[in-house]
Enzyme design. Structure first.
Site, PDB file in Angstrom:
ATOM      1  N   LYS A  37       0.831  -1.202   0.000  1.00 41.02           N
ATOM      2  CA  LYS A  37       0.000   0.000   0.000  1.00 41.02           C
ATOM      3  C   LYS A  37       0.872   1.261   0.000  1.00 41.02           C
ATOM      4  O   LYS A  37       2.086   1.184   0.222  1.00 41.02           O
ATOM      5  CB  LYS A  37      -0.916  -0.022   1.224  1.00 41.02           C
ATOM      6  N   HIS A  59      -1.699  -5.398   1.424  1.00 37.22           N
ATOM      7  CA  HIS A  59      -2.958  -6.104   1.168  1.00 37.22           C
ATOM      8  C   HIS A  59      -2.599  -7.466   0.592  1.00 37.22           C
ATOM      9  O   HIS A  59      -1.681  -7.583  -0.215  1.00 37.22           O
ATOM     10  CB  HIS A  59      -3.817  -5.345   0.154  1.00 37.22           C
TER      11      HIS A  59
END
Length: 158
Positions: A16, A122
C-alpha cells in the site's frame, strides 16, 4: 500416513502507499522469496478511484469505505502476483492480522504496520476462493505474468 499435496497456486499482494513511501517493498519481496514463493508479476501503479472502489467493493457499505479509497489512491502502490504451494495461505500467515496491534511479531504487519489504516500491505483472502483471480485480473494482463522454475524448486517441492 498420507498427506494431501499442497495446491500450487497464484495469489495477489499489494504494498500500500504507506509501505511504498517507507521503502518496504524490497523487505517484503525478500520475505516471500525466502519462504520459497516465486514472484511472477510486479509493477508500480497508482489506483484511480474506480479501480480502488472495485478492488475494495466488499466494503462499500461500511463507514470506512470512502477513507479507504482515499488512502489507497493517495500514492503509488506496488502490485504483485506470487506463486507456490498454498501460496495464498502462506502469504496470509506471513502478512498477519488486518490490525497490526493484533498481529504477531515476525509478521509483516506485526513488524511494520502502524495502525488499522496504515497496515502496509494487502493480500488476497484465502477464505474467498474467487478473490485471487479477481484481484489478479484487475491489476494484471496475463501477458504480464511469467511462470518460471526457480533453481531451488527441487528442494522445495517433490
Amino acid at each position: 500416513m498420507s498427506e494431501e499435496a499442497p495446491v500450487h497456486e497464484r495469489t495477489f499482494v499489494m504494498v500500500k502507499p504507506d509501505g511504498v513511501q517507507r521503502g518496504l517493498i524490497g523487505e517484503i519481496i525478500s520475505r516471500f522469496e525466502d519462504r520459497g514463493l516465486t514472484l511472477v508479476g510486479g509493477k508500480f501503479t497508482r489506483l484511480d478511484t474506480e479501480v480502488a472502489r472495485d478492488h475494495y467493493g466488499e466494503h462499500k457499505d461500511k463507514p470506512f469505505f470512502d477513507d479507504l479509497v482515499s488512502f489507497i489512491t493517495a500514492g503509488p502502490v506496488f502490485a504483485m502476483v506470487w506463486e507456490g504451494a498454498d501460496a495464498t495461505r502462506q502469504v496470509r500467515s506471513m502478512v498477519g492480522e488486518t490490525d497490526p496491534a493484533e498481529s504477531a511479531p515476525g509478521t509483516i504487519r506485526g513488524d511494520y504496520g502502524l495502525d488499522l489504516g496504515r497496515n502496509v500491505i494487502h493480500a488476497s483472502d484465502h477464505e474467498d476462493e474467487g478473490a485471487n483471480e479477481r484481484e489478479i485480473q484487475l491489476f494484471f494482463d496475463e501477458s504480464e505474468l511469467y511462470t518460471y522454475e526457480r533453481i531451488d524448486d527441487p528442494w522445495l517441492y517433490e
